[in-house]
Design an enzyme around this catalytic site. Structure first.
Site, short mmCIF file in Angstrom:
data_model
loop_
_atom_site.label_atom_id
_atom_site.label_comp_id
_atom_site.label_asym_id
_atom_site.label_seq_id
_atom_site.Cartn_x
_atom_site.Cartn_y
_atom_site.Cartn_z
N LYS A 185 0.83 -1.22 0.00
CA LYS A 185 0.00 0.00 0.00
C LYS A 185 0.86 1.26 0.00
CE LYS A 185 -2.20 -1.16 3.85
NZ LYS A 185 -1.58 -2.48 4.15
N ARG B 246 -10.28 0.25 7.91
CA ARG B 246 -9.87 -1.11 8.25
C ARG B 246 -10.99 -1.91 8.88
NH1 ARG B 246 -4.01 -0.01 8.50
NH2 ARG B 246 -3.00 -1.98 8.89
N ARG C 242 11.71 -6.38 5.53
CA ARG C 242 11.74 -4.96 5.92
C ARG C 242 12.14 -4.81 7.38
NH1 ARG C 242 6.37 -1.69 5.53
NH2 ARG C 242 5.88 -3.26 7.08
N ARG D 89 10.55 -0.82 12.63
CA ARG D 89 9.14 -0.87 13.01
C ARG D 89 8.92 -1.98 14.02
NH1 ARG D 89 4.70 -0.10 8.26
NH2 ARG D 89 3.54 -1.44 9.70
N ARG E 119 -1.01 -9.37 12.99
CA ARG E 119 -1.56 -8.35 12.07
C ARG E 119 -2.34 -9.02 10.93
NH1 ARG E 119 3.95 -5.65 10.66
NH2 ARG E 119 2.82 -4.40 9.10
P1 AP5 Z 1 4.63 -1.60 1.91
O1 AP5 Z 1 4.46 -0.78 0.71
O2 AP5 Z 1 5.17 -0.99 3.13
O3 AP5 Z 1 3.26 -2.36 2.26
P2 AP5 Z 1 2.06 -1.89 3.15
O4 AP5 Z 1 0.85 -2.56 2.60
O5 AP5 Z 1 2.06 -0.41 3.27
O6 AP5 Z 1 2.48 -2.61 4.51
P3 AP5 Z 1 2.41 -2.09 5.98
O7 AP5 Z 1 3.28 -2.99 6.76
O8 AP5 Z 1 2.63 -0.64 6.09
O9 AP5 Z 1 0.90 -2.41 6.29
P4 AP5 Z 1 0.07 -2.34 7.54
O10 AP5 Z 1 -1.28 -2.21 7.01
O11 AP5 Z 1 0.30 -3.46 8.48
O12 AP5 Z 1 0.66 -1.09 8.34
P5 AP5 Z 1 0.06 0.33 8.73
O13 AP5 Z 1 1.18 1.22 8.87
O14 AP5 Z 1 -1.08 0.68 7.87
O15 AP5 Z 1 5.51 -2.88 1.49
C1 AP5 Z 1 5.95 -3.80 2.47
C2 AP5 Z 1 7.40 -4.20 2.15
O16 AP5 Z 1 7.42 -4.90 0.91
C3 AP5 Z 1 8.34 -3.00 1.96
O17 AP5 Z 1 9.60 -3.32 2.47
C4 AP5 Z 1 8.38 -2.81 0.43
O18 AP5 Z 1 9.59 -2.25 0.02
C5 AP5 Z 1 8.25 -4.23 -0.05
N1 AP5 Z 1 7.55 -4.34 -1.35
C6 AP5 Z 1 6.55 -3.53 -1.82
N2 AP5 Z 1 6.15 -3.92 -3.04
C7 AP5 Z 1 6.92 -5.00 -3.36
C8 AP5 Z 1 6.99 -5.86 -4.50
N3 AP5 Z 1 6.19 -5.68 -5.55
N4 AP5 Z 1 7.88 -6.88 -4.49
C9 AP5 Z 1 8.70 -7.07 -3.41
N5 AP5 Z 1 8.69 -6.29 -2.31
C10 AP5 Z 1 7.81 -5.27 -2.28
O19 AP5 Z 1 -0.55 0.00 10.18
C11 AP5 Z 1 0.26 -0.32 11.26
C12 AP5 Z 1 -0.58 -0.43 12.54
O20 AP5 Z 1 -1.16 0.83 12.84
C13 AP5 Z 1 -1.76 -1.40 12.49
O21 AP5 Z 1 -1.37 -2.72 12.77
C14 AP5 Z 1 -2.67 -0.81 13.55
O22 AP5 Z 1 -2.22 -1.14 14.84
C15 AP5 Z 1 -2.49 0.68 13.36
N6 AP5 Z 1 -3.44 1.27 12.41
C16 AP5 Z 1 -3.15 1.86 11.21
N7 AP5 Z 1 -4.25 2.26 10.60
C17 AP5 Z 1 -5.29 1.90 11.39
C18 AP5 Z 1 -6.70 2.01 11.27
N8 AP5 Z 1 -7.28 2.56 10.20
N9 AP5 Z 1 -7.47 1.52 12.28
C19 AP5 Z 1 -6.91 0.97 13.38
N10 AP5 Z 1 -5.59 0.81 13.54
C20 AP5 Z 1 -4.76 1.28 12.56
MG MG Z 2 2.16 0.95 4.89
#
Ligand code: AP5
Ligand code: MG
Length: 189
Positions: free
Chosen positions: A14, A91, A130, A136, A147
């Protein structure tokens, strides 16, 4: 296209594809994960609350999360006018309903949901890779598993929710970053 939700499991890409969307379409990016991590870094009260949930791989409660998002939208009213990429929000169904209302109050709506679909073993692989350098706190095997569990229980039902509205665009999230962005662009254009 104005407002886009980029949707998918943890590690689905994402954040990575949001960077491409910003450059290509000039949209404003809101990553709720980044917003929360920024609060943690600054040691705010909200950051302390959020850390308890994030470190456990759990979601921040809906009411709190929705009020945070409303605040971000209000603080960035001008930038958000050209359209927003919502990354990591909504979410839950409650968040999706709240987002609809928040946008309706501002005279706009969600135009498309881009769903990055990636197999589970690849998600774990990406998160752990990562985790070696991201710093993180939730990029370890145990929390990544939590997660993903939370995603399947609480977030994945949104796929049906947006499919019923005719807004969901499934994107094969495997391949190079460029290949995946080409697929997204094809759908959005
Ligand atoms: P990346 O692009 O970072 O993927 P992502 O989907 O953004 O993954 P996240 O880990 O950020 O998702 P998340 O939803 O768990 O975290 P968030 O911060 O939203 O890619 C991942 C890795 O893969 C990177 O190293 C990238 O380089 C690599 N990659 C990308 N594309 C690739 C490809 N094509 N091939 C190979 N490698 C690739 O949330 C974190 C926490 O915050 C949650 O757990 C929760 O506690 C809280 N939170 C956030 N939003 C909410 C909400 N709306 N409600 C409640 N709690 C929330
Ligand atoms: Mg992200």
């Amino acid at each position: 296209m104005k407002n886009i939700v980029i949707f998918g499991a943890p590690g689905s890409g994402k954040g990575t594809q949001s960077d491409n969307l910003i450059k290509h379409y000039g949209l404003f990016h809101i990553s709720t994960g980044d917003v929360l991590r920024d609060h943690i870094k600054r040691g705010t009260e909200l950051g302390q609350t959020a850390k308890g949930y994030i470190d456990q791989g759990q979601l921040i409660p809906d009411d709190l999360m929705i009020s945070i998002l409303a605040q971000v939208l209000d603080d960035n009213r001008d930038a958000a006018q050209q359209g927003v990429i919502f990354d990591g929000f909504p979410r839950t169904i409650a968040q999706a309903q709240a987002l609809e209302q928040l946008l309706a109050d501002r005279g706009t709506a969600i135009d498309a949901v881009v769903g990055l679909e990636v197999p589970q073993d690849e998600l774990i692989k990406r998160i752990l890779l990562r985790g070696k350098m991201s710093g993180r706190a939730d990029d370890n095997e145990e929390t990544a598993g939590k997660r993903l569990e939370v995603y399947h229980k609480q977030t994945s039902p949104l796929k049906d929710y947006y499919e019923q509205q005719g807004k969901y665009h499934a994107i094969d999230g495997m391949g190079t970053i460029e290949e995946i962005f080409d697929r997204i662009r094809e759908q959005l254009d």
